[in-house]
Scaffold this motif. Structure first.
Motif, PDB file in Angstrom:
ATOM      1  N   PRO A   1       0.831  -1.210   0.000  1.00  0.00           N
ATOM      2  CA  PRO A   1       0.000   0.000   0.000  1.00  0.00           C
ATOM      3  C   PRO A   1       0.866   1.261   0.000  1.00  0.00           C
ATOM      4  O   PRO A   1       1.822   1.365   0.765  1.00  0.00           O
ATOM      5  CB  PRO A   1      -0.821  -0.124   1.287  1.00  0.00           C
ATOM      6  N   VAL A   2       0.524   2.189  -0.878  1.00  0.00           N
ATOM      7  CA  VAL A   2       1.217   3.483  -0.905  1.00  0.00           C
ATOM      8  C   VAL A   2       0.368   4.568  -0.250  1.00  0.00           C
ATOM      9  O   VAL A   2       0.893   5.610   0.146  1.00  0.00           O
ATOM     10  CB  VAL A   2       1.592   3.878  -2.347  1.00  0.00           C
ATOM     11  N   VAL A   3      -0.955   4.324  -0.162  1.00  0.00           N
ATOM     12  CA  VAL A   3      -1.870   5.229   0.543  1.00  0.00           C
ATOM     13  C   VAL A   3      -2.886   4.373   1.284  1.00  0.00           C
ATOM     14  O   VAL A   3      -3.435   3.420   0.722  1.00  0.00           O
ATOM     15  CB  VAL A   3      -2.602   6.183  -0.431  1.00  0.00           C
ATOM     16  N   GLN A   4      -3.138   4.692   2.540  1.00  0.00           N
ATOM     17  CA  GLN A   4      -4.173   4.023   3.330  1.00  0.00           C
ATOM     18  C   GLN A   4      -4.927   5.062   4.142  1.00  0.00           C
ATOM     19  O   GLN A   4      -4.310   5.869   4.840  1.00  0.00           O
ATOM     20  CB  GLN A   4      -3.574   2.970   4.257  1.00  0.00           C
ATOM     21  N   GLN A   5      -6.252   5.043   4.046  1.00  0.00           N
ATOM     22  CA  GLN A   5      -7.073   5.967   4.814  1.00  0.00           C
ATOM     23  C   GLN A   5      -8.409   5.304   5.107  1.00  0.00           C
ATOM     24  O   GLN A   5      -9.196   5.048   4.190  1.00  0.00           O
ATOM     25  CB  GLN A   5      -7.288   7.274   4.043  1.00  0.00           C
ATOM     26  N   GLY A   6      -8.640   4.989   6.365  1.00  0.00           N
ATOM     27  CA  GLY A   6      -9.861   4.294   6.750  1.00  0.00           C
ATOM     28  C   GLY A   6      -9.933   2.938   6.068  1.00  0.00           C
ATOM     29  O   GLY A   6      -8.998   2.145   6.155  1.00  0.00           O
ATOM     30  N   ASN A   7     -11.040   2.666   5.386  1.00  0.00           N
ATOM     31  CA  ASN A   7     -11.176   1.383   4.693  1.00  0.00           C
ATOM     32  C   ASN A   7     -10.779   1.463   3.221  1.00  0.00           C
ATOM     33  O   ASN A   7     -11.066   0.562   2.444  1.00  0.00           O
ATOM     34  CB  ASN A   7     -12.612   0.864   4.822  1.00  0.00           C
ATOM     35  N   TRP A   8     -10.100   2.564   2.842  1.00  0.00           N
ATOM     36  CA  TRP A   8      -9.599   2.731   1.483  1.00  0.00           C
ATOM     37  C   TRP A   8      -8.088   2.483   1.441  1.00  0.00           C
ATOM     38  O   TRP A   8      -7.377   2.782   2.390  1.00  0.00           O
ATOM     39  CB  TRP A   8      -9.862   4.144   0.971  1.00  0.00           C
ATOM     40  N   SER A   9      -7.616   1.942   0.315  1.00  0.00           N
ATOM     41  CA  SER A   9      -6.171   1.775   0.133  1.00  0.00           C
ATOM     42  C   SER A   9      -5.827   1.869  -1.346  1.00  0.00           C
ATOM     43  O   SER A   9      -6.668   1.612  -2.219  1.00  0.00           O
ATOM     44  CB  SER A   9      -5.694   0.430   0.692  1.00  0.00           C
ATOM     45  N   LEU A  10      -4.594   2.270  -1.619  1.00  0.00           N
ATOM     46  CA  LEU A  10      -4.058   2.297  -2.981  1.00  0.00           C
ATOM     47  C   LEU A  10      -2.767   1.500  -2.968  1.00  0.00           C
ATOM     48  O   LEU A  10      -1.823   1.852  -2.249  1.00  0.00           O
ATOM     49  CB  LEU A  10      -3.800   3.726  -3.432  1.00  0.00           C
TER      50      LEU A  10
ATOM     51  N   ARG B   1     -11.579  -0.770  -1.611  1.00  0.00           N
ATOM     52  CA  ARG B   1     -12.361  -0.381  -0.442  1.00  0.00           C
ATOM     53  C   ARG B   1     -12.833  -1.637   0.265  1.00  0.00           C
ATOM     54  O   ARG B   1     -13.441  -2.517  -0.345  1.00  0.00           O
ATOM     55  CB  ARG B   1     -13.570   0.463  -0.847  1.00  0.00           C
ATOM     56  N   ALA B   2     -12.544  -1.737   1.558  1.00  0.00           N
ATOM     57  CA  ALA B   2     -12.906  -2.908   2.345  1.00  0.00           C
ATOM     58  C   ALA B   2     -14.338  -2.798   2.842  1.00  0.00           C
ATOM     59  O   ALA B   2     -14.863  -1.699   3.068  1.00  0.00           O
ATOM     60  CB  ALA B   2     -11.952  -3.062   3.534  1.00  0.00           C
ATOM     61  N   SER B   3     -14.964  -3.957   3.014  1.00  0.00           N
ATOM     62  CA  SER B   3     -16.305  -3.999   3.586  1.00  0.00           C
ATOM     63  C   SER B   3     -16.247  -3.643   5.068  1.00  0.00           C
ATOM     64  O   SER B   3     -15.175  -3.584   5.678  1.00  0.00           O
ATOM     65  CB  SER B   3     -16.908  -5.393   3.401  1.00  0.00           C
TER      66      SER B   3
ATOM     67  N   GLY C   1       0.675  -2.919 -23.375  1.00  0.00           N
ATOM     68  CA  GLY C   1      -0.516  -2.099 -23.283  1.00  0.00           C
ATOM     69  C   GLY C   1      -0.992  -1.842 -21.873  1.00  0.00           C
ATOM     70  O   GLY C   1      -0.346  -2.228 -20.889  1.00  0.00           O
ATOM     71  N   LEU C   2      -2.148  -1.188 -21.791  1.00  0.00           N
ATOM     72  CA  LEU C   2      -2.788  -0.854 -20.523  1.00  0.00           C
ATOM     73  C   LEU C   2      -4.053  -1.678 -20.352  1.00  0.00           C
ATOM     74  O   LEU C   2      -4.727  -2.004 -21.330  1.00  0.00           O
ATOM     75  CB  LEU C   2      -3.140   0.632 -20.479  1.00  0.00           C
ATOM     76  N   GLU C   3      -4.335  -1.991 -19.096  1.00  0.00           N
ATOM     77  CA  GLU C   3      -5.524  -2.778 -18.776  1.00  0.00           C
ATOM     78  C   GLU C   3      -6.297  -2.088 -17.654  1.00  0.00           C
ATOM     79  O   GLU C   3      -5.719  -1.713 -16.629  1.00  0.00           O
ATOM     80  CB  GLU C   3      -5.098  -4.175 -18.341  1.00  0.00           C
ATOM     81  N   LEU C   4      -7.584  -1.880 -17.872  1.00  0.00           N
ATOM     82  CA  LEU C   4      -8.476  -1.361 -16.835  1.00  0.00           C
ATOM     83  C   LEU C   4      -9.327  -2.512 -16.337  1.00  0.00           C
ATOM     84  O   LEU C   4     -10.030  -3.149 -17.126  1.00  0.00           O
ATOM     85  CB  LEU C   4      -9.360  -0.249 -17.395  1.00  0.00           C
ATOM     86  N   ALA C   5      -9.264  -2.781 -15.039  1.00  0.00           N
ATOM     87  CA  ALA C   5      -9.962  -3.944 -14.489  1.00  0.00           C
ATOM     88  C   ALA C   5     -10.664  -3.584 -13.187  1.00  0.00           C
ATOM     89  O   ALA C   5     -10.351  -2.573 -12.546  1.00  0.00           O
ATOM     90  CB  ALA C   5      -8.969  -5.093 -14.246  1.00  0.00           C
ATOM     91  N   ALA C   6     -11.619  -4.419 -12.823  1.00  0.00           N
ATOM     92  CA  ALA C   6     -12.335  -4.274 -11.553  1.00  0.00           C
ATOM     93  C   ALA C   6     -12.667  -5.657 -11.041  1.00  0.00           C
ATOM     94  O   ALA C   6     -12.734  -6.616 -11.812  1.00  0.00           O
ATOM     95  CB  ALA C   6     -13.595  -3.432 -11.725  1.00  0.00           C
ATOM     96  N   GLY C   7     -12.866  -5.768  -9.741  1.00  0.00           N
ATOM     97  CA  GLY C   7     -13.175  -7.089  -9.192  1.00  0.00           C
ATOM     98  C   GLY C   7     -13.471  -7.043  -7.703  1.00  0.00           C
ATOM     99  O   GLY C   7     -13.634  -5.967  -7.111  1.00  0.00           O
ATOM    100  N   VAL C   8     -13.485  -8.207  -7.118  1.00  0.00           N
ATOM    101  CA  VAL C   8     -13.794  -8.347  -5.704  1.00  0.00           C
ATOM    102  C   VAL C   8     -12.826  -9.347  -5.076  1.00  0.00           C
ATOM    103  O   VAL C   8     -12.416 -10.307  -5.721  1.00  0.00           O
ATOM    104  CB  VAL C   8     -15.257  -8.799  -5.484  1.00  0.00           C
TER     105      VAL C   8
END
Length: 215
Positions: free
Chosen positions: A118-127, A166-168, A203-210
């Motif tokens: 993690p390079v950024v963490q705030q509450g239940n958010w992280s990057l 984002r965590a539950s 190339g670049l890839e845009l993805a989403a998931g759980v």
């Protein structure tokens, strides 16, 4: 290849080390925007085409598997499966490229070992920033007029990713989106008329998931 074996051994150790680490399973999919480089041999032309396609993947991660300079590092093993992607010069906006009458269809399966932190963490958010290495099994068909060539090859593969998650409320699951850059070295193919051409994809890839935590 030796570096990949070492990475796999390190990942296996991380996945089996009894510590405070947690294991998770991630499922995701997205869209890839790839750049195809066609490099002529000798005096042949060098040109590039862009294409896009779908991708799906599954990933197993050991969180807090390592600590580097006091920073937690997660180790992941993932399998990515790309849908067949087709590009051709006929759809290119440049007249000289369209006149080349060439095309390609590519399907790739990638296996990656990724270390992320993690390079950024705030509450239940992280990057999280991730760096991955592995292998890409590429199935490519090139066409030049009526001449074609088809080849399957396994190549080294590398990726760099940024994942926002984002965590539950109970911390047992996460939803995330990810931007990933991936690349592999060029593959040399020989057409049935004797012409040779090098093909390289990145190339670049845009993805989403759980992500689901399983312990």
């Amino acid at each position: 290849m030796n570096r990949l074996r070492l990475a796999l051994v390190l990942l296996a150790c991380a996945l089996t080390t009894p510590a405070i680490a947690e294991t998770s399973l991630s499922l995701g999919g997205g869209i890839s925007f790839d750049k195809h480089e066609f490099q002529g041999m000798g005096s042949g032309p060098h040109y590039s085409l862009t294409g896009q396609g779908g991708t799906a993947f599954i990933e197993v991660t050991r969180h807090n598997a390592l600590t580097v300079a006091g920073r937690p590092v997660a180790a992941s093993l993932s399998l990515h499966r790309d849908a067949p992607s087709a590009v051709d010069t006929a759809s290119d906006g440049r007249a000289w490229a369209a006149s080349l009458d060439r095309g390609a269809q590519i399907r790739t399966t990638r296996t990656l070992v990724t270390l992320s932190t993690p390079v950024v963490q705030q509450g239940n958010w992280s990057l999280d920033l991730g760096v991955g290495v592995g292998l890409a099994r590429t199935d490519v068909t090139l066409r030049h007029g009526t001449a074609t060539t088809h080849q399957r090859e396994t190549l080294p593969h590398a990726a760099l990713s940024l994942r926002a998650a984002r965590a539950s409320a109970d911390g047992r699951a996460r939803v995330w989106s990810e931007l990933r850059y991936h690349t592999s070295p060029a593959l040399t193919l020989t057409f049935d008329d004797g012409e040779q051409r090098r093909h390289e994809i990145s190339g670049l890839e845009l993805a989403a998931g759980v992500t689901f935590f399983i312990e």
